[in-house]
Design a protein around this motif. Structure first.
Motif, short mmCIF file in Angstrom:
data_model
loop_
_atom_site.label_atom_id
_atom_site.label_comp_id
_atom_site.label_asym_id
_atom_site.label_seq_id
_atom_site.Cartn_x
_atom_site.Cartn_y
_atom_site.Cartn_z
N LEU A 209 0.83 -1.20 0.00
CA LEU A 209 0.00 0.00 0.00
C LEU A 209 0.87 1.26 0.00
O LEU A 209 0.62 2.20 -0.76
CB LEU A 209 -0.94 -0.01 1.22
N ALA A 210 1.90 1.26 0.84
CA ALA A 210 2.77 2.45 0.94
C ALA A 210 3.42 2.75 -0.42
O ALA A 210 3.45 3.91 -0.86
CB ALA A 210 3.83 2.23 2.02
N ASP A 211 3.88 1.72 -1.09
CA ASP A 211 4.51 1.93 -2.40
C ASP A 211 3.48 2.43 -3.42
O ASP A 211 3.78 3.30 -4.24
CB ASP A 211 5.16 0.63 -2.90
N TYR A 212 2.28 1.87 -3.35
CA TYR A 212 1.22 2.30 -4.29
C TYR A 212 0.88 3.78 -4.05
O TYR A 212 0.75 4.57 -4.98
CB TYR A 212 -0.02 1.42 -4.12
N LEU A 213 0.75 4.15 -2.77
CA LEU A 213 0.38 5.53 -2.44
C LEU A 213 1.46 6.50 -2.87
O LEU A 213 1.18 7.58 -3.39
CB LEU A 213 0.14 5.66 -0.92
N ARG A 214 2.69 6.10 -2.65
CA ARG A 214 3.81 6.98 -2.97
C ARG A 214 3.80 7.33 -4.46
O ARG A 214 4.02 8.48 -4.85
CB ARG A 214 5.13 6.28 -2.61
N VAL A 215 3.48 6.33 -5.29
CA VAL A 215 3.48 6.55 -6.74
C VAL A 215 2.18 7.23 -7.21
O VAL A 215 2.20 8.17 -8.00
CB VAL A 215 3.65 5.20 -7.49
N ASN A 216 1.05 6.75 -6.69
CA ASN A 216 -0.24 7.19 -7.24
C ASN A 216 -0.90 8.33 -6.46
O ASN A 216 -1.74 9.03 -7.01
CB ASN A 216 -1.20 6.01 -7.31
N TYR A 217 -0.56 8.46 -5.20
CA TYR A 217 -1.12 9.55 -4.40
C TYR A 217 0.02 10.26 -3.66
O TYR A 217 0.05 10.29 -2.43
CB TYR A 217 -2.17 9.02 -3.42
N PRO A 218 0.97 10.82 -4.42
CA PRO A 218 2.11 11.45 -3.76
C PRO A 218 1.63 12.57 -2.83
O PRO A 218 0.72 13.31 -3.17
CB PRO A 218 2.94 12.00 -4.93
N GLY A 219 2.21 12.60 -1.66
CA GLY A 219 1.85 13.66 -0.71
C GLY A 219 0.84 13.20 0.33
O GLY A 219 0.72 13.82 1.39
N ALA A 220 0.10 12.12 0.05
CA ALA A 220 -0.95 11.69 1.00
C ALA A 220 -0.33 11.25 2.32
O ALA A 220 -0.79 11.64 3.40
CB ALA A 220 -1.78 10.57 0.39
N MET A 221 0.74 10.45 2.24
CA MET A 221 1.38 10.00 3.49
C MET A 221 2.20 11.12 4.10
O MET A 221 2.28 11.24 5.33
CB MET A 221 2.26 8.77 3.20
N ALA A 222 2.79 11.95 3.25
CA ALA A 222 3.58 13.07 3.76
C ALA A 222 2.70 13.96 4.63
O ALA A 222 3.11 14.40 5.72
CB ALA A 222 4.17 13.87 2.60
N ALA A 223 1.48 14.21 4.15
CA ALA A 223 0.58 15.09 4.88
C ALA A 223 0.14 14.46 6.20
O ALA A 223 0.04 15.13 7.22
CB ALA A 223 -0.64 15.40 4.01
N ARG A 224 -0.09 13.17 6.17
CA ARG A 224 -0.62 12.51 7.37
C ARG A 224 0.47 12.27 8.41
O ARG A 224 0.25 12.40 9.61
CB ARG A 224 -1.27 11.18 6.96
N TYR A 225 1.67 11.90 7.95
CA TYR A 225 2.69 11.46 8.92
C TYR A 225 3.90 12.40 9.01
O TYR A 225 4.86 12.10 9.72
CB TYR A 225 3.19 10.05 8.54
N GLN A 226 3.85 13.48 8.25
CA GLN A 226 5.01 14.40 8.22
C GLN A 226 6.30 13.65 7.88
O GLN A 226 7.30 13.71 8.62
CB GLN A 226 5.17 15.16 9.55
N ILE A 227 6.26 12.95 6.78
CA ILE A 227 7.47 12.30 6.27
C ILE A 227 7.73 12.84 4.86
O ILE A 227 6.90 13.56 4.31
CB ILE A 227 7.33 10.76 6.22
#
Ligand code: G4P
Length: 280
Positions: A209-227
């Motif tokens: 999931l993390a790899d999929y999000l990174r490619v297809n929804y860039p910024g989604a995890m960055a916004a949630r986890y400050q990474i």
């Protein structure tokens, strides 16, 4: 990861569905709007040959709207009638009866020519487990509906829910089995929560999931986890663990805990509305 999961009595379920389909005019198939292909069993196309078909892209409230529209067009191009719905709130469901009538226009016309008037359209709901069949039936049929008893020519014990003057719904949905030959199908179903978590390796799912999000929804995890989303795979999950202070003794990142959090955040829409597969 090897996901082996079948609802029991698959052969029996298939045989029952074959019998039920003979009684109905239209097959209403629910798929999960976040993964419309993975949550669709292609065998139904063979089983429902010659019947009118309506595909409901359910859980549309959880899916990415731009892809849901593309999926709607994709299925329409294949000759299906299609609607986007949220069975939980009822959103989009006002249109269902109209589309059923539209899809069964030929049958109604045939009946009329043969002098049969007002024979209700018979519909059946099908879909894989957890796609929302019961929620849909409860919401669509509502409290106002009446159950009709056995009727001549109808297999004993079949209950029909009379929705209105025109439409009757078989009250037991047809449970389709997911198609697992392709491992990515099982993984998408598992990420979405359609398969029980206790038979899965959540950390492996979260890595996908993390790899999929990174490619297809860039910024989604960055916004949630400050990474920063600079790396992928274990390093990415590790960044999430560190950012959220998921650490084991000795200060090492607790990947399992971060994995469970990521999957839970995805399922609870805390990462936004995300679609796990896109039409070609
Ligand atoms: P099934 O009969 O096909 O097996 O599925 P069911 O109706 O039991 O639905 C499975 C889960 O999906 C339920 O959640 C249900 O509320 C949820 N659901 C169904 N349709 C929708 C929808 O359009 N949008 C959203 N967001 N959820 C939907 P649950 O957590 O298992 O149960 P509950 O907490 O709702 O009681």
């Amino acid at each position: 990861m090897n996901i082996q999961w079948y609802p029991g009595h698959m052969t029996k379920a298939r045989r029952m569905m074959q019998e039920d389909i003979k009684l109905i005019d239209i097959v209403i198939e629910l798929v999960d709007a976040r993964l419309p292909l993975a949550s669709k069993n292609p065998d139904i196309d063979e089983l429902a040959k010659g019947k009118a078909r309506l595909i409901l892209l359910n859980k549309a409230d959880m899916a990415d709207m731009k892809y849901t529209k593309l999926w709607e067009d994709y299925f329409k191009n294949q000759g299906f009638f299609v609607l986007q719905i949220n069975a939980r709130t009822g959103a989009g469901m006002k249109a269902v009866t109209g589309v059923i009538n539209e899809a069964c226009k030929e049958k109604i016309e045939r009946d009329r020519k043969r002098g049969i008037k007002n024979r209700p359209i018979r519909a059946m709901i099908v879909g894989i487990p957890n796609v929302g069949k019961s929620t849909f039936i409860n919401s669509y049929a509502g409290k106002a509906c009446t159950k009709t008893g056995n009727k001549p020519g109808v297999t004993k014990g079949k209950q029909w829910i009379k929705l209105n003057r025109n439409v009757e719904l078989l009250d037991t949905p047809g449970i389709l089995w997911p198609k697992f030959e392709d491992q990515t199908v099982g993984i998408k179903l598992a990420i979405s929560g359609s398969i029980k978590d206790d038979i899965l390796n959540i950390t492996e799912l979260a890595l996908k999931l993390a790899d999929y999000l990174r490619v297809n929804y860039p910024g989604a995890m960055a916004a949630r986890y400050q990474i920063e989303e600079k790396e992928d795979g274990v390093a990415l999950l590790s960044d999430i663990a560190i950012a959220k202070c998921c650490l084991v003794k000795g200060g090492q990142p607790d990947l399992d805990k971060a994995a469970a959090m990521l999957i839970d955040d995805f399922r609870s829409l805390r990462l936004g509305r995300i679609t796990l597969e896109q039409p070609e």
